[in-house]
Design a protein around this motif. Structure first.
Motif, PDB file in Angstrom:
ATOM      1  N   ASN A   2      35.021  36.405  45.302  1.00  0.00           N
ATOM      2  CA  ASN A   2      34.994  35.984  46.691  1.00  0.00           C
ATOM      3  C   ASN A   2      35.623  37.006  47.611  1.00  0.00           C
ATOM      4  O   ASN A   2      35.411  36.969  48.823  1.00  0.00           O
ATOM      5  CB  ASN A   2      35.728  34.653  46.865  1.00  0.00           C
ATOM      6  CG  ASN A   2      34.945  33.519  46.193  1.00  0.00           C
ATOM      7  OD1 ASN A   2      33.739  33.623  46.040  1.00  0.00           O
ATOM      8  ND2 ASN A   2      35.646  32.470  45.800  1.00  0.00           N
ATOM      9  N   ARG A   3      36.412  37.911  47.025  1.00  0.00           N
ATOM     10  CA  ARG A   3      37.045  38.930  47.851  1.00  0.00           C
ATOM     11  C   ARG A   3      36.101  40.099  48.138  1.00  0.00           C
ATOM     12  O   ARG A   3      36.426  40.963  48.944  1.00  0.00           O
ATOM     13  CB  ARG A   3      38.321  39.443  47.171  1.00  0.00           C
ATOM     14  CG  ARG A   3      39.401  38.373  47.021  1.00  0.00           C
ATOM     15  CD  ARG A   3      40.610  38.937  46.316  1.00  0.00           C
ATOM     16  NE  ARG A   3      41.643  37.906  46.136  1.00  0.00           N
ATOM     17  CZ  ARG A   3      42.793  38.123  45.504  1.00  0.00           C
ATOM     18  NH1 ARG A   3      43.035  39.312  44.970  1.00  0.00           N
ATOM     19  NH2 ARG A   3      43.679  37.140  45.396  1.00  0.00           N
ATOM     20  N   LEU A   4      34.952  40.156  47.452  1.00  0.00           N
ATOM     21  CA  LEU A   4      34.004  41.236  47.675  1.00  0.00           C
ATOM     22  C   LEU A   4      33.333  41.063  49.023  1.00  0.00           C
ATOM     23  O   LEU A   4      33.096  39.938  49.476  1.00  0.00           O
ATOM     24  CB  LEU A   4      32.928  41.262  46.582  1.00  0.00           C
ATOM     25  CG  LEU A   4      33.420  41.586  45.170  1.00  0.00           C
ATOM     26  CD1 LEU A   4      32.269  41.434  44.170  1.00  0.00           C
ATOM     27  CD2 LEU A   4      33.981  43.010  45.114  1.00  0.00           C
ATOM     28  N   PRO A   5      33.033  42.154  49.665  1.00  0.00           N
ATOM     29  CA  PRO A   5      32.311  42.065  50.942  1.00  0.00           C
ATOM     30  C   PRO A   5      30.978  41.333  50.755  1.00  0.00           C
ATOM     31  O   PRO A   5      30.369  41.371  49.689  1.00  0.00           O
ATOM     32  CB  PRO A   5      32.111  43.526  51.339  1.00  0.00           C
ATOM     33  CG  PRO A   5      33.137  44.282  50.574  1.00  0.00           C
ATOM     34  CD  PRO A   5      33.358  43.543  49.291  1.00  0.00           C
ATOM     35  N   SER A   6      30.496  40.695  51.792  1.00  0.00           N
ATOM     36  CA  SER A   6      29.267  39.913  51.701  1.00  0.00           C
ATOM     37  C   SER A   6      28.066  40.777  51.320  1.00  0.00           C
ATOM     38  O   SER A   6      27.182  40.338  50.569  1.00  0.00           O
ATOM     39  CB  SER A   6      28.998  39.199  53.033  1.00  0.00           C
ATOM     40  OG  SER A   6      28.836  40.155  54.071  1.00  0.00           O
ATOM     41  N   ARG A   9      28.088  41.172  47.589  1.00  0.00           N
ATOM     42  CA  ARG A   9      27.645  39.955  46.916  1.00  0.00           C
ATOM     43  C   ARG A   9      26.123  39.784  47.016  1.00  0.00           C
ATOM     44  O   ARG A   9      25.463  39.369  46.063  1.00  0.00           O
ATOM     45  CB  ARG A   9      28.363  38.732  47.515  1.00  0.00           C
ATOM     46  CG  ARG A   9      29.866  38.731  47.267  1.00  0.00           C
ATOM     47  CD  ARG A   9      30.466  37.341  47.479  1.00  0.00           C
ATOM     48  NE  ARG A   9      30.224  36.853  48.830  1.00  0.00           N
ATOM     49  CZ  ARG A   9      31.029  37.087  49.870  1.00  0.00           C
ATOM     50  NH1 ARG A   9      32.130  37.808  49.686  1.00  0.00           N
ATOM     51  NH2 ARG A   9      30.751  36.593  51.063  1.00  0.00           N
TER      52      ARG A   9
END
Length: 268
Positions: A2-6, A9
Motif C-alpha cells: 500500500n505504500r507503493l505509488p499508485s 501498483r
C-alpha cells in the motif's frame, strides 16, 4: 504494497493480468483445443492427409504432366488462381470480375481465360467448348465500336473476326499496339449453349478447392473410362461413392473430391 505509488501498483496489476492471460490463452486453451481436436477429429486436425502421402483431401492439386498437359487417365481439378496453382501459401482468387472483358498486353481478360479454358476442356473431353460471349477460337467476343467501323479487340490480326459485321459496320481484327479505348465496349453473347460446366472454367475464391461439381465429373467419366479400359458404369459408380452431399442437407451443391476419386481409380 500500500505504500507503493499508485502508478507502480497499476503497472504491477497489469503485469499480473498479462501473465495470467498468457498462461490461460497462450498455453492452457491451445493445449485443450488441440487435445479435443486430436481426440474427436484426428484426421482433420492433422490436415486430412491421405494414407499414401499424395496430398490432402482439403486442398486441390493438378493432375498434369511435366509440360502442364492433363494426364488423360485422371479426373482433372478445378482451375486455381493460388500462386502457380493450389499453393496454400498464396491462397487467393484472381480478383477479376465479370466486367473484365478486354485483353491487355500484360494478361488475358477473365472472359478470355474462361473462353480458353472452355475450349481446352471441350477438346479434352470430345464435346463442344463453345459458350456465350466467346469466339470460336477461344477468346472473349468483345467489340469496340466506332462511328465508321467496329473492332474485335481480343482477336489480334491476322485473325478473322468472329462476326463480319455489327449493326451495318464492318468488323475488323485488332491491330497490335493500337489504342481502342475510345470505342464503345460491346460484348456479344451469341447463340452458343455451354456444355462445359462453370466450375471447369472458373477458379474458386480460395484457389484450393479440392472438389468439382458432379456435372464436371460426369463429363470427364467417358475419357477416364476409355483411358483405363474400364466400364463407364464402374467409373460413374466411383463418382457416386466420392460425392459429398449438401452441407447440413440444404447448403451448397453436391461435389466430388478429385484426389479421393483418382486414388480410388489407382487401387487394384
Amino acid at each position: 504494497m500500500n505504500r507503493l505509488p499508485s502508478w507502480v501498483r497499476q503497472h504491477l496489476a497489469a503485469l499480473r493480468a498479462l501473465l495470467v492471460l498468457t498462461v490461460v490463452t497462450g498455453i492452457i486453451y491451445p493445449l485443450a483445443a488441440t487435445g479435443v481436436a486430436q481426440a474427436l477429429f484426428h484426421d482433420q486436425a492433422n490436415g486430412s492427409m491421405v494414407a499414401t502421402g499424395q496430398g490432402s483431401t482439403l486442398i486441390g492439386q493438378s493432375f498434369t504432366d511435366a509440360d502442364g498437359n492433363p494426364v488423360r487417365k485422371y479426373f482433372q481439378s478445378r482451375p486455381s488462381a493460388a500462386g502457380d496453382g493450389y499453393d496454400p501459401t498464396s491462397t487467393a482468387a484472381s480478383n477479376l470480375g465479370p466486367e473484365d472483358v478486354l485483353d491487355t498486353p500484360d494478361r488475358p481478360s477473365l472472359l478470355t481465360q474462361v473462353c480458353a479454358r472452355s475450349t481446352a476442356v471441350g477438346e479434352l473431353e470430345g464435346v463442344s467448348g463453345a459458350r456465350p460471349f466467346c469466339t470460336p477460337d477461344g477468346v472473349g467476343a468483345v467489340l469496340k465500336v466506332f462511328p465508321g467501323h467496329a473492332v474485335s479487340v481480343n482477336q489480334a490480326c491476322p485473325a478473322t473476326p468472329f462476326i463480319p459485321t455489327y449493326q451495318g459496320l464492318t468488323v475488323q481484327c485488332a491491330q497490335p499496339g493500337q489504342d481502342y479505348t475510345a470505342g464503345r465496349t460491346v460484348p456479344i453473347r451469341g447463340d452458343a449453349k455451354a456444355v462445359v460446366p462453370a466450375d471447369a472454367v472458373t477458379a474458386s475464391g480460395s484457389g484450393l478447392d479440392p472438389h468439382v461439381s458432379v456435372a464436371y465429373a460426369e463429363l470427364q467419366a467417358p475419357r477416364v473410362a476409355k483411358e483405363r479400359g474400364l466400364a463407364l458404369d464402374r467409373v460413374k459408380a466411383l463418382i457416386d461413392e466420392h460425392t459429398t452431399g449438401r452441407a447440413l442437407g440444404f447448403m451448397g451443391e453436391p461435389a466430388v473430391n478429385v484426389l479421393e476419386l483418382n486414388l480410388a481409380l489407382d487401387r487394384p
